[in-house]
Scaffold this motif. Structure first.
Motif, mmCIF file in Angstrom:
data_model
loop_
_atom_site.group_PDB
_atom_site.id
_atom_site.type_symbol
_atom_site.label_atom_id
_atom_site.label_comp_id
_atom_site.label_asym_id
_atom_site.label_seq_id
_atom_site.Cartn_x
_atom_site.Cartn_y
_atom_site.Cartn_z
ATOM 1 N N LYS A 21 1.011 -1.166 0.119
ATOM 2 C CA LYS A 21 0.053 -0.119 -0.098
ATOM 3 C C LYS A 21 0.825 1.279 -0.086
ATOM 4 O O LYS A 21 0.400 2.509 -0.685
ATOM 5 C CB LYS A 21 -0.844 0.106 1.280
ATOM 6 N N THR A 25 0.527 4.468 -2.666
ATOM 7 C CA THR A 25 0.287 5.779 -1.812
ATOM 8 C C THR A 25 1.449 6.787 -2.620
ATOM 9 O O THR A 25 1.235 7.726 -2.878
ATOM 10 C CB THR A 25 0.686 5.699 -0.288
ATOM 11 N N TYR A 298 -8.982 1.715 -2.132
ATOM 12 C CA TYR A 298 -7.664 2.202 -0.878
ATOM 13 C C TYR A 298 -8.030 1.953 0.604
ATOM 14 O O TYR A 298 -7.207 1.674 1.117
ATOM 15 C CB TYR A 298 -7.367 3.455 -1.399
ATOM 16 N N TYR A 301 -8.050 -1.691 1.596
ATOM 17 C CA TYR A 301 -6.527 -2.321 1.546
ATOM 18 C C TYR A 301 -5.817 -2.213 2.666
ATOM 19 O O TYR A 301 -5.463 -1.012 3.093
ATOM 20 C CB TYR A 301 -5.855 -1.728 0.270
ATOM 21 N N TRP A 331 -9.778 12.433 -1.134
ATOM 22 C CA TRP A 331 -8.673 11.495 -0.737
ATOM 23 C C TRP A 331 -8.153 11.818 0.763
ATOM 24 O O TRP A 331 -7.330 10.946 1.389
ATOM 25 C CB TRP A 331 -7.530 11.341 -1.658
#
Length: 345
Positions: A21, A25, A298, A301, A331
């Motif tokens: 992840k 990112t 996202y 995850y 986000w």
């Protein structure tokens, strides 16, 4: 950079590839940062390029090629993949590539992985990561981890890659490279490898070499065994001696580094394979989720392993500090406010 629709595909493919992840990112932060973008999309990347003979050969064929190497700037941070700016530059080169038409040659530095360095690195078949207490060992491990991150992104943009190493190199035994091979196998994808003699490409030494790739066409590199006459090198790359106990030993000499230089014949062959590979039908990444919103993917995850030996958190901090970064409002609540590295065992 790849267009918005293709970038959406890239991110979704990274989730399917089980990329860490922290890498996802980094790619998101890159996509939200206002970098200068060239007029032409890159077709060829020659990474760890040295004399850049692969990139130069590709340009002679009319392709848009970039070469990346730590020696290309007096400021080593610019092109050193182990620094945050250097790693970001490498990932940007991939994102600037032509979607589904990019290919890359990766000549990762082998000095820490070959047989002549076993005594000074503590590496072995059973302990390929070596002695972490040595700074050069930790640096080489970091470099390979970041190279695996680049390969993951290459798979996500539909690129073909070629990674070259001396046959004695333990680099493919690196924990992250082994992880990559297993993940791809689970998805029905393959990492191909082919061993061959560099002597057939006019190298001054026999130099048994192995190339790893997403393309099966690397089998063309094998031009058969060498004759007895070919086995005699034109230059000696090691010095033999006896230690204090009278035991025979050997060490690399000043000629060894020069053998890392690719010959023009080898560069031309890799260029030929790259062009053919990107136009060959390839297996798609299966089961990519194109329906769930990216923000939801996202959020669900898991962070899991942060790949701490690759110091990827430093890259996140580097990008978060950019004045050119504009994070979309939807986000902002999803991004971490703090990440902490845990040393790798």
């Amino acid at each position: 950079m790849v267009n918005k629709q293709d970038l959406d595909t890239v991110i979704r493919r990274l989730f399917t590839l089980r990329a860490p992840k922290v890498l996802i990112t980094i790619v998101l932060l890159l996509s939200w940062t206002d970098f200068y973008q060239g007029k032409d999309h890159i077709q060829v990347i020659d990474a760890f390029a040295g004399a850049a003979r692969i990139a130069r050969s590709a340009r002679r064929c009319g392709r848009v090629a970039v070469a990346l190497d730590v020696d290309y700037s007096t400021n080593s941070r610019v092109f050193d993949v182990n620094t945050s700016p250097g790693f970001v530059l490498s990932l940007l080169a991939v994102l600037e590539g032509r979607f589904e038409e990019l290919w890359a040659a990766l000549g990762v530095c082998c000095s820490s992985w070959i047989v002549t360095s076993r005594g000074s690195t503590g590496r072995s078949w059973m302990l390929p990561m070596g002695n972490w207490a040595y700074a050069k060992v930790a640096s080489a491990n970091c470099m390979v981890t970041r190279t695996v991150c680049m390969i993951l992104l290459m798979f996500a943009v539909g690129a073909v890659w070629f990674l070259e190493q001396p046959h004695s190199s333990l680099m493919p035994r690196h924990t992250r490279f082994q992880w990559l091979v297993r993940v791809l196998e689970d998805l029905g994808l393959k990492v191909y490898y082919q061993s061959f003699w560099m002597k057939w490409f006019r190298h001054p030494t026999p130099k048994r070499t192995t190339v790893y790739s997403s393309s099966p066409l690397i089998k063309e590199l094998d031009m058969g065994p060498l004759t007895r006459n070919h086995l005699t090198p034109e230059v000696q790359t090691t010095d033999r001696y006896q230690n204090g106990s009278g035991k025979a030993r050997f060490k690399g000499n000043k000629n060894l580094k020069g053998t890392q230089l690719y010959t023009w014949k080898y560069a031309a062959k890799i260029v030929d394979l790259g062009f053919k590979s990107v136009h060959q039908e390839r297996d798609p990444i299966p089961n990519v989720d194109f329906t769930t919103p990216l923000t939801e993917l996202y959020e669900k995850y898991e962070w899991g392993d942060l790949w701490s030996e690759g110091h990827l958190i430093d890259v996140v901090r580097y990008l978060r500090g950019s004045k050119r970064l504009t994070i979309p409002e939807e986000w902002r609540p999803l991004l971490p406010t703090e990440l902490v590295d845990e040393p790798m065992d």
